[in-house]
Scaffold this active site. Structure first.
Site, mmCIF file in Angstrom:
data_model
loop_
_atom_site.group_PDB
_atom_site.id
_atom_site.type_symbol
_atom_site.label_atom_id
_atom_site.label_comp_id
_atom_site.label_asym_id
_atom_site.label_seq_id
_atom_site.Cartn_x
_atom_site.Cartn_y
_atom_site.Cartn_z
ATOM 1 N N THR A 134 -84.388 -0.851 -0.531
ATOM 2 C CA THR A 134 -83.246 -0.608 -1.396
ATOM 3 C C THR A 134 -83.631 -0.669 -2.859
ATOM 4 O OG1 THR A 134 -82.724 -2.941 -1.329
ATOM 5 C CG2 THR A 134 -81.622 -1.549 0.267
ATOM 6 N N HIS A 193 -70.280 8.868 0.208
ATOM 7 C CA HIS A 193 -68.849 8.596 0.064
ATOM 8 C C HIS A 193 -68.610 7.691 -1.136
ATOM 9 C CE1 HIS A 193 -68.069 10.310 4.015
ATOM 10 N NE2 HIS A 193 -69.149 9.683 4.427
ATOM 11 N N ARG A 238 -88.824 -6.685 0.642
ATOM 12 C CA ARG A 238 -89.345 -7.451 -0.492
ATOM 13 C C ARG A 238 -90.847 -7.296 -0.517
ATOM 14 N NH1 ARG A 238 -85.206 -10.683 1.244
ATOM 15 N NH2 ARG A 238 -83.624 -10.924 -0.368
#
Lengths: 234, 247
Positions: free
Chosen positions: A190, A137, A205
């Site tokens: 991410t 989106h 991390r």
């Protein structure tokens, strides 16, 4: 008409007939893989796939899904030493490409692809990992969030060889994971993870390098593997 | 007798009539539930795939707005849906879904009041619950909390009422997959909740939050977003991916 065909495919591609005995399920699973091949011209399977339970396959438009040799996909919670929440699912949107290398182990893994997802040889997934290579989106304006996000800037998800991904992790868009990396359980990846790194957390991390002086060699070859995963929250 | 009725209701919940033609079974189930539960209000044009489950223990209220989508069939989701939509109210609980809200495999369980603003999109496997237990000294944490309806401010955020505090989610909020939203949380309009977040504190409007516990990653300012149109530098907000009928 195209919509109808798509619906028929979506339904048939996941059709599942037979007893829920392990052996038969495996057979039917294989049958289902071949049936999927008939349904979707973009779906290619290598030699000797092992599929337990149903493989949920949905290809909108012309995508490509390539499974390498000896891929194992567990979609049945009975066949996982832990458990799986959902069957293995692969969804491609028009023009998307999923490439899975040889000897990859999938366990209830969900691959949702709008651009490209590449998984190198020998990578193993613990149960319930999700890989999504798009946000789907648009972010702003909020009134138009039902629209699909543009794809130009997307780079897809690339996972190297012999990566080990802990359970319940999620790998989000534009992530590259280097060869031999280990992702701890429950991680939300991410950003890029370098090769041979141990990464964990939300967001993930790098905790240490497994090939460094204190690394203790490649995970999985020494006793460091499971311990590392435990340290990482697994 | 009441107990039996309750059990009967809970059982009828999961009942699906006929084959799994996903368009109709869900609707039939929901219509059946409307007869079972007087507190259930369903708006116009509600779109249902699969068989969502609605359970109301005792008196409660569930209001589903117009053109709400309750996607409960994993085949209709691009992501892996672990469970059908489930809406649960405990006695005195209240769930309000605004217009055009899209839920996919979402679990909403209310002891107090849970309000979801219109046009909010919620991705798969998200759990929204204000259920909690009263851990104050001298109280039995396993006792059912008193009905928040008895309180002056039912379900006001941050105000534990009988072990439950309400959740308010604004309009146009976009919630990623596998998010957990806990009690007493207010989420402002237009915010984005990243995938796999655990939201334990209030979220301002126009914010992007992510992580466990969820923290503000950045604020989406309308002019700035219009100017560069870029994506956030922080963790991506990942895929509300509400299943669409058209890809």
């Amino acid at each position: 008409m195209a919509g109808l065909l798509r619906r028929v495919r979506t339904y048939l591609g996941q059709l599942y007939v037979g007893l829920r005995l392990d052996k038969w399920t495996a057979l039917v699973g294989r049958g289902s893989v071949w049936a999927n091949r008939l349904l979707y011209p973009g779906f290619h399977v290598g030699r000797a796939p092992r599929v337990y339970g149903r493989l949920g396959l949905t290809m909108y438009g012309d995508g490509e899904i390539v499974l390498g040799d000896e891929v194992q996909a567990i979609s049945d919670w009975r066949r996982s030493d832990l458990s799986v929440y959902s069957r293995c699912r692969m969804t491609t949107y028009p023009g998307a490409r999923i490439r899975i290398g040889d000897r990859v182990f999938l366990t209830g893994t969900i691959l949702t692809c709008r651009k490209v997802i590449e998984i190198g040889d020998g990578t193993r997934f613990a149960p319930n990992v999700t890989i999504v290579d798009s946000d789907f989106h648009v972010m702003w304006p909020p009134e138009q969030r039902y629209q699909l996000a543009p794809l130009e800037a997307e780079k897809g998800v690339h996972i190297g060889r012999n990566v080990w991904i802990g359970m319940n992790s999620v790998i989000l868009k534009n992530v590259t994971i280097g060869d031999g990396a280990v992702i701890g359980a429950g991680s939300v990846v991410t950003r890029d993870i370098p090769a041979n790194a141990l990464a964990a957390g939300n967001p993930a991390r790098v905790i240490r390098q497994l090939d460094g002086p204190s690394g203790g060699g490649r995970a999985g070859e020494t006793g460091g593997g499971p311990a590392a995963a435990r340290e990482a929250g697994g | 007798m009441r107990r039996m009725l309750g059990q009967l209701r809970a059982w009828t919940e999961g009942l699906r009539l006929g084959p799994r033609l996903h368009k109709w079974s869900g609707r039939i189930a929901v219509l059946g539930q409307r007869m079972l539960y007087p507190g259930l209000r369903i708006g116009r044009g509600v779109s249902i795939r699969g068989a969502p489950c609605i359970v109301m223990h005792g008196e409660g209220e569930i209001r589903i707005g117009d053109r709400v989508r309750l996607i409960s069939d994993e085949r209709r989701s691009s992501l892996g849906m672990y469970t059908p939509c489930k809406l649960t109210t405990w006695p005195g609980g209240r769930i309000v879904l605004g217009d055009h809200v899209a839920l996919g495999g979402t679990i909403v369980a209310a002891q107090g009041s849970i309000e979801i603003g219109s046009r909010t999109m919620i991705a798969v496997n998200t759990i929204i619950t204000d259920a909690d237990r009263d851990l104050a000294a001298g109280k039995d944490p396993w006792a059912r909390p008193a009905s928040p309806a008895a309180s002056a401010v039912p379900g006001a955020p941050g105000e534990p009422v009988g072990g439950a505090a309400g959740i308010r989610i604004g309009r146009h909020v976009w919630i990623g997959l596998n998010v957990l939203i806990l009690r007493g949380v207010t989420i402002g309009d237009n915010s984005i909740i990243g995938a796999y977040s655990v939201v334990t504190t209030d979220v301002p409007a126009n914010a992007v939050v992510a992580g466990n516990p969820a923290r503000v990653v950045r604020i989406l300012e309308p002019p700035a977003a219009d100017a560069d149109g870029s994506r956030p530098a922080g963790p991506p907000d990942a895929t509300a991916a509400v299943p669409e009928d058209t890809p």
